[in-house]
Design a protein around this motif. Structure first.
Motif, PDB file in Angstrom:
ATOM      1  N   UNK A 120       4.973   8.940   9.780  1.00  0.00           N
ATOM      2  CA  UNK A 120       5.804   7.891   9.197  1.00  0.00           C
ATOM      3  C   UNK A 120       6.157   8.325   7.788  1.00  0.00           C
ATOM      4  N   UNK A 121       7.445   8.317   7.453  1.00  0.00           N
ATOM      5  CA  UNK A 121       7.882   8.901   6.186  1.00  0.00           C
ATOM      6  C   UNK A 121       7.198   8.236   4.994  1.00  0.00           C
ATOM      7  N   UNK A 148       4.430   6.489   4.864  1.00  0.00           N
ATOM      8  CA  UNK A 148       2.990   6.732   4.868  1.00  0.00           C
ATOM      9  C   UNK A 148       2.675   8.159   4.432  1.00  0.00           C
ATOM     10  N   UNK A 149       3.507   9.111   4.864  1.00  0.00           N
ATOM     11  CA  UNK A 149       3.282  10.499   4.471  1.00  0.00           C
ATOM     12  C   UNK A 149       3.427  10.659   2.957  1.00  0.00           C
ATOM     13  N   UNK A 150       4.499  10.095   2.408  1.00  0.00           N
ATOM     14  CA  UNK A 150       4.719  10.237   0.965  1.00  0.00           C
ATOM     15  C   UNK A 150       3.649   9.494   0.165  1.00  0.00           C
ATOM     16  N   UNK A 151       3.179   8.389   0.684  1.00  0.00           N
ATOM     17  CA  UNK A 151       2.090   7.672   0.017  1.00  0.00           C
ATOM     18  C   UNK A 151       0.834   8.529  -0.016  1.00  0.00           C
ATOM     19  N   UNK A 152       0.502   9.158   1.111  1.00  0.00           N
ATOM     20  CA  UNK A 152      -0.681  10.031   1.166  1.00  0.00           C
ATOM     21  C   UNK A 152      -0.534  11.210   0.214  1.00  0.00           C
ATOM     22  N   UNK A 153       0.669  11.772   0.169  1.00  0.00           N
ATOM     23  CA  UNK A 153       0.919  12.893  -0.730  1.00  0.00           C
ATOM     24  C   UNK A 153       0.755  12.479  -2.183  1.00  0.00           C
ATOM     25  N   UNK A 154       1.298  11.326  -2.523  1.00  0.00           N
ATOM     26  CA  UNK A 154       1.195  10.827  -3.893  1.00  0.00           C
ATOM     27  C   UNK A 154      -0.261  10.599  -4.292  1.00  0.00           C
ATOM     28  N   UNK A 155      -1.033   9.991  -3.400  1.00  0.00           N
ATOM     29  CA  UNK A 155      -2.447   9.739  -3.689  1.00  0.00           C
ATOM     30  C   UNK A 155      -3.226  11.039  -3.890  1.00  0.00           C
ATOM     31  N   UNK A 156      -2.831  12.087  -3.153  1.00  0.00           N
ATOM     32  CA  UNK A 156      -3.530  13.369  -3.273  1.00  0.00           C
ATOM     33  C   UNK A 156      -3.173  14.100  -4.564  1.00  0.00           C
TER      34      UNK A 156
END
Length: 281
Positions: free
Chosen positions: A123-124, A126-134
């Motif tokens: 999910x776009x 969700x992916x960007x959220x995970x990337x941002x958190x990392x």
């Protein structure tokens, strides 16, 4: 506590590329950016590899997420993906590695270069959220054309991530104008057509093309594809590029030393040092 850490990472990430380019301009240097595949050959060594690149003098990182069908990559990076997938590395493992890197190196810009299926599967948003958190600063999706980029750019902005756009060597004025309007972080300037690989040297674009990129006020251009020697880095920067990206040449070193980790890490560090030394303007 998690929310505070994520907000801090996002705040820092919005400025890491601009701070890097400002710092390098002050000392009259270009940027050297190595690429490696996250999780290659397995997560623990992957983290040590990334540390060696940073300690060797990398100005920023470009990192891949292993994928079964990397259409823009040549055999060297394809094999890196296969090694990581054999170690059962998945996107979540990649974000864990990035989080470790970000915790130890809070200032270095970290970019992802990957394929749209990896983003869409999660999910776009969700992916960007995970990337941002990392702690990811930028994302380049190799198989998304400029005409389809707006969807990703809008979500990237929502998570304070820079969406990186590609400028091909034969781009029209219309394309360059659109890149100028939409680009952020840096612009990936293709050194040649085809797939990645150190076997085929970059055809460093004429200064006129880079001048045109600047005319359209694109984000600083970094030259990639076929960059494997300090001489190519030097030529790219003399032509007006803001720096150079080297992937296959870096990954070749990993493959060559898979059975000798200390030799691998030492060779990677020496390679980055030699490439970085060539960035002096």
């Amino acid at each position: 506590m998690e929310q505070t850490r994520s907000q801090s990472a996002k705040f820092d990430g919005s400025a890491r590329y601009s701070k890097m380019f400002s710092r390098l301009n002050e000392v009259e240097q270009g940027a050297f950016v190595p690429f490696v595949m996250l999780g290659d050959p397995e997560p623990e060594t992957s983290f040590e590899i990334i540390k060696a690149l940073i300690e060797g003098g990398a100005d920023a990182l470009e990192l891949g997420i292993p994928y079964s069908d990397p259409i823009a990559d040549g055999p060297t990076i394809q094999k890196a993906s296969i090694r990581a997938l054999k170690s059962k590395v998945r996107p979540g493992d990649c974000f864990e590695i990035i989080s470790k890197v970000r915790a130890e190196f809070p200032d270095i810009p970290i970019g992802l270069l990957l394929y749209s299926n990896l983003v869409l599967a999660k999910g776009v948003d969700e992916f960007y959220l995970s990337a941002s958190k990392a702690g990811v600063d930028s994302i380049l999706i190799a198989d998304v054309p400029l005409r389809e980029a707006d969807r990703f750019i809008n979500i990237a902005k929502a998570h304070n991530i820079q969406q990186i756009l590609i400028a091909p060597p034969n781009a029209s004025d219309e394309t360059l104008s659109a890149i100028g309007d939409k680009s952020a972080g840096y612009t990936y300037l293709l050194g040649r057509a085809g797939v990645t690989g150190a076997e085929t040297a970059a055809d460093v674009p004429a200064k006129a093309l880079i001048d045109k990129l600047q005319q359209y006020q694109v984000a600083p251009p970094l030259l990639g594809f076929g960059i494997s020697t300090p001489e190519q880095v030097k030529t790219a920067i003399q032509s007006g590029a803001a720096g150079a990206i080297s992937g296959s040449a870096t990954v070749n070193i990993i493959e060559k030393h898979l059975d000798d980790k200390p030799a691998m890490l030492s060779a990677l560090k020496a390679f980055v040092q030699s490439m970085k030394a060539a960035t002096q303007k």
